[in-house]
Design a protein around this motif. Structure first.
Motif, PDB file in Angstrom:
ATOM      1  N   LYS A  12       0.839  -1.203   0.000  1.00 46.62           N
ATOM      2  CA  LYS A  12       0.000   0.000   0.000  1.00 46.62           C
ATOM      3  C   LYS A  12       0.874   1.252   0.000  1.00 46.62           C
ATOM      4  N   VAL A  13       1.450   1.543  -1.167  1.00 48.48           N
ATOM      5  CA  VAL A  13       2.368   2.676  -1.319  1.00 48.48           C
ATOM      6  C   VAL A  13       1.884   3.703  -2.336  1.00 48.48           C
ATOM      7  N   LYS A  14       0.721   3.469  -2.940  1.00 47.15           N
ATOM      8  CA  LYS A  14       0.172   4.439  -3.886  1.00 47.15           C
ATOM      9  C   LYS A  14      -0.052   5.779  -3.205  1.00 47.15           C
ATOM     10  N   TYR A  15      -0.214   6.806  -4.007  1.00 45.29           N
ATOM     11  CA  TYR A  15      -0.444   8.152  -3.468  1.00 45.29           C
ATOM     12  C   TYR A  15      -1.604   8.178  -2.471  1.00 45.29           C
ATOM     13  N   ASN A  16      -2.621   7.340  -2.692  1.00 43.78           N
ATOM     14  CA  ASN A  16      -3.801   7.343  -1.817  1.00 43.78           C
ATOM     15  C   ASN A  16      -3.724   6.299  -0.701  1.00 43.78           C
ATOM     16  N   GLY A  17      -2.555   5.688  -0.538  1.00 44.34           N
ATOM     17  CA  GLY A  17      -2.371   4.694   0.513  1.00 44.34           C
ATOM     18  C   GLY A  17      -2.878   3.313   0.168  1.00 44.34           C
ATOM     19  N   GLU A  18      -3.257   3.102  -1.072  1.00 47.28           N
ATOM     20  CA  GLU A  18      -3.750   1.799  -1.530  1.00 47.28           C
ATOM     21  C   GLU A  18      -2.678   1.091  -2.354  1.00 47.28           C
ATOM     22  N   SER A  19      -3.038  -0.032  -2.973  1.00 46.54           N
ATOM     23  CA  SER A  19      -2.127  -0.774  -3.848  1.00 46.54           C
ATOM     24  C   SER A  19      -2.788  -0.981  -5.204  1.00 46.54           C
ATOM     25  N   ASN A  20      -2.033  -1.494  -6.127  1.00 43.38           N
ATOM     26  CA  ASN A  20      -2.541  -1.939  -7.432  1.00 43.38           C
ATOM     27  C   ASN A  20      -2.263  -3.432  -7.545  1.00 43.38           C
ATOM     28  N   ASP A  21      -2.662  -4.164  -6.521  1.00 41.83           N
ATOM     29  CA  ASP A  21      -2.353  -5.585  -6.392  1.00 41.83           C
ATOM     30  C   ASP A  21      -2.610  -6.343  -7.693  1.00 41.83           C
ATOM     31  N   ASN A  22      -1.609  -7.111  -8.115  1.00 41.88           N
ATOM     32  CA  ASN A  22      -1.693  -7.872  -9.353  1.00 41.88           C
ATOM     33  C   ASN A  22      -1.407  -9.330  -9.015  1.00 41.88           C
ATOM     34  N   SER A  23      -2.427 -10.160  -9.047  1.00 43.01           N
ATOM     35  CA  SER A  23      -2.279 -11.557  -8.616  1.00 43.01           C
ATOM     36  C   SER A  23      -1.314 -12.342  -9.506  1.00 43.01           C
ATOM     37  N   LEU A  24      -1.260 -12.044 -10.785  1.00 45.15           N
ATOM     38  CA  LEU A  24      -0.315 -12.730 -11.673  1.00 45.15           C
ATOM     39  C   LEU A  24       1.118 -12.456 -11.231  1.00 45.15           C
ATOM     40  N   LEU A  25       1.444 -11.209 -10.965  1.00 41.16           N
ATOM     41  CA  LEU A  25       2.804 -10.878 -10.528  1.00 41.16           C
ATOM     42  C   LEU A  25       3.115 -11.480  -9.162  1.00 41.16           C
ATOM     43  N   ARG A  26       2.145 -11.458  -8.259  1.00 35.47           N
ATOM     44  CA  ARG A  26       2.387 -12.033  -6.935  1.00 35.47           C
ATOM     45  C   ARG A  26       2.721 -13.514  -7.007  1.00 35.47           C
ATOM     46  N   ARG A  27       2.168 -14.228  -7.987  1.00 41.89           N
ATOM     47  CA  ARG A  27       2.469 -15.666  -8.124  1.00 41.89           C
ATOM     48  C   ARG A  27       3.944 -15.899  -8.444  1.00 41.89           C
ATOM     49  N   TYR A  28       4.604 -14.910  -9.039  1.00 41.97           N
ATOM     50  CA  TYR A  28       6.019 -15.030  -9.407  1.00 41.97           C
ATOM     51  C   TYR A  28       6.903 -14.184  -8.489  1.00 41.97           C
ATOM     52  N   GLY A  29       6.381 -13.817  -7.332  1.00 42.29           N
ATOM     53  CA  GLY A  29       7.062 -12.907  -6.430  1.00 42.29           C
ATOM     54  C   GLY A  29       8.451 -13.332  -6.001  1.00 42.29           C
ATOM     55  N   ARG A  30       8.725 -14.618  -5.967  1.00 45.72           N
ATOM     56  CA  ARG A  30      10.050 -15.061  -5.519  1.00 45.72           C
ATOM     57  C   ARG A  30      11.160 -14.637  -6.476  1.00 45.72           C
ATOM     58  N   TYR A  31      10.809 -14.240  -7.699  1.00 39.77           N
ATOM     59  CA  TYR A  31      11.800 -13.773  -8.672  1.00 39.77           C
ATOM     60  C   TYR A  31      11.894 -12.249  -8.712  1.00 39.77           C
ATOM     61  N   MET A  32      11.154 -11.594  -7.824  1.00 44.06           N
ATOM     62  CA  MET A  32      10.993 -10.145  -7.923  1.00 44.06           C
ATOM     63  C   MET A  32      11.424  -9.436  -6.655  1.00 44.06           C
ATOM     64  N   THR A  33      11.808  -8.189  -6.844  1.00 43.50           N
ATOM     65  CA  THR A  33      12.051  -7.298  -5.717  1.00 43.50           C
ATOM     66  C   THR A  33      11.233  -6.033  -5.928  1.00 43.50           C
ATOM     67  N   ALA A  34      10.569  -5.601  -4.877  1.00 44.14           N
ATOM     68  CA  ALA A  34       9.625  -4.487  -4.974  1.00 44.14           C
ATOM     69  C   ALA A  34      10.289  -3.157  -4.648  1.00 44.14           C
ATOM     70  N   ILE A  35       9.929  -2.122  -5.411  1.00 44.69           N
ATOM     71  CA  ILE A  35      10.405  -0.763  -5.161  1.00 44.69           C
ATOM     72  C   ILE A  35       9.260   0.226  -5.358  1.00 44.69           C
ATOM     73  N   CYS A  36       9.344   1.340  -4.673  1.00 41.24           N
ATOM     74  CA  CYS A  36       8.450   2.464  -4.929  1.00 41.24           C
ATOM     75  C   CYS A  36       9.331   3.703  -5.037  1.00 41.24           C
ATOM     76  N   PRO A  37       9.577   4.176  -6.256  1.00 41.58           N
ATOM     77  CA  PRO A  37      10.468   5.326  -6.424  1.00 41.58           C
ATOM     78  C   PRO A  37      10.002   6.565  -5.671  1.00 41.58           C
ATOM     79  N   GLU A  38       8.703   6.766  -5.584  1.00 40.32           N
ATOM     80  CA  GLU A  38       8.187   7.964  -4.917  1.00 40.32           C
ATOM     81  C   GLU A  38       8.460   7.906  -3.416  1.00 40.32           C
ATOM     82  N   ALA A  39       8.264   6.739  -2.809  1.00 39.37           N
ATOM     83  CA  ALA A  39       8.592   6.577  -1.395  1.00 39.37           C
ATOM     84  C   ALA A  39      10.108   6.696  -1.193  1.00 39.37           C
ATOM     85  N   LEU A  40      10.889   6.099  -2.080  1.00 43.06           N
ATOM     86  CA  LEU A  40      12.350   6.211  -1.989  1.00 43.06           C
ATOM     87  C   LEU A  40      12.818   7.659  -2.119  1.00 43.06           C
TER      88      LEU A  40
END
Length: 160
Positions: A12-40
């Protein structure tokens, strides 16, 4: 490792405090690292929505366009700092592929909002997407992916 917009993995890092949850991407999450440039870049969650003014991310990086939030505040510096921090991470971990949030002022890879806060879009890249593409990272949006495409991307990392 695949770099992915944090909001796409349910954070939940969107401007409004929500997410854009994507179930397809979450299924492959072990190959991914998450970033939020705006929070960074130091922006708060939640925060007023922001859009690029008078250009796209390439123009922001060239110093000829700005990023302003809906209150009229200039948040360009935060967007550039966030993009720089993402780029440092990409270089450190030799990341070659990113899946970023479509239309975002940071992450949009083909379309972004037009700066009027009306919902209208224009062709262009967000600030982080523009920086990654300049440095040879292949950037997709979640709208360009399906199971087959994602499996092909993940297969590249299984072979390493």
């Amino acid at each position: 490792m695949i770099l992915v917009s944090s909001c796409l993995l349910g954070n939940k890092v969107k401007y409004n405090g929500e997410s854009n949850d994507n179930s397809l991407l979450r299924r492959y999450g072990r190959y991914m690292t998450a970033i939020c440039p705006e929070a960074l870049g130091g922006l708060t969650i939640p925060r007023p929505p922001a859009e690029l003014q008078n250009g796209d991310g390439n123009d922001v990086l060239a110093g000829t366009a700005r990023v302003k939030n809906k209150l009229g505040e200039d948040v360009t510096k935060s967007f550039i700092v966030g993009a720089d921090r993402v780029m440092d991470f990409v270089k450190k971990h030799k990341i070659q592929v990113a899946i970023l949030k479509a239309n975002s002022p940071s992450c949009g890879n083909k379309m972004i909002y037009d700066g009027t806060f009306s919902g209208a879009k224009i062709s262009g890249q967000g600030v982080t997407a523009a920086m990654l593409i300049r440095h040879g990272v292949k950037v997709y949006s979640e709208k360009e992916l399906n199971e087959d495409t994602l499996q092909r991307i993940v297969a590249m990392f299984r072979e390493e």
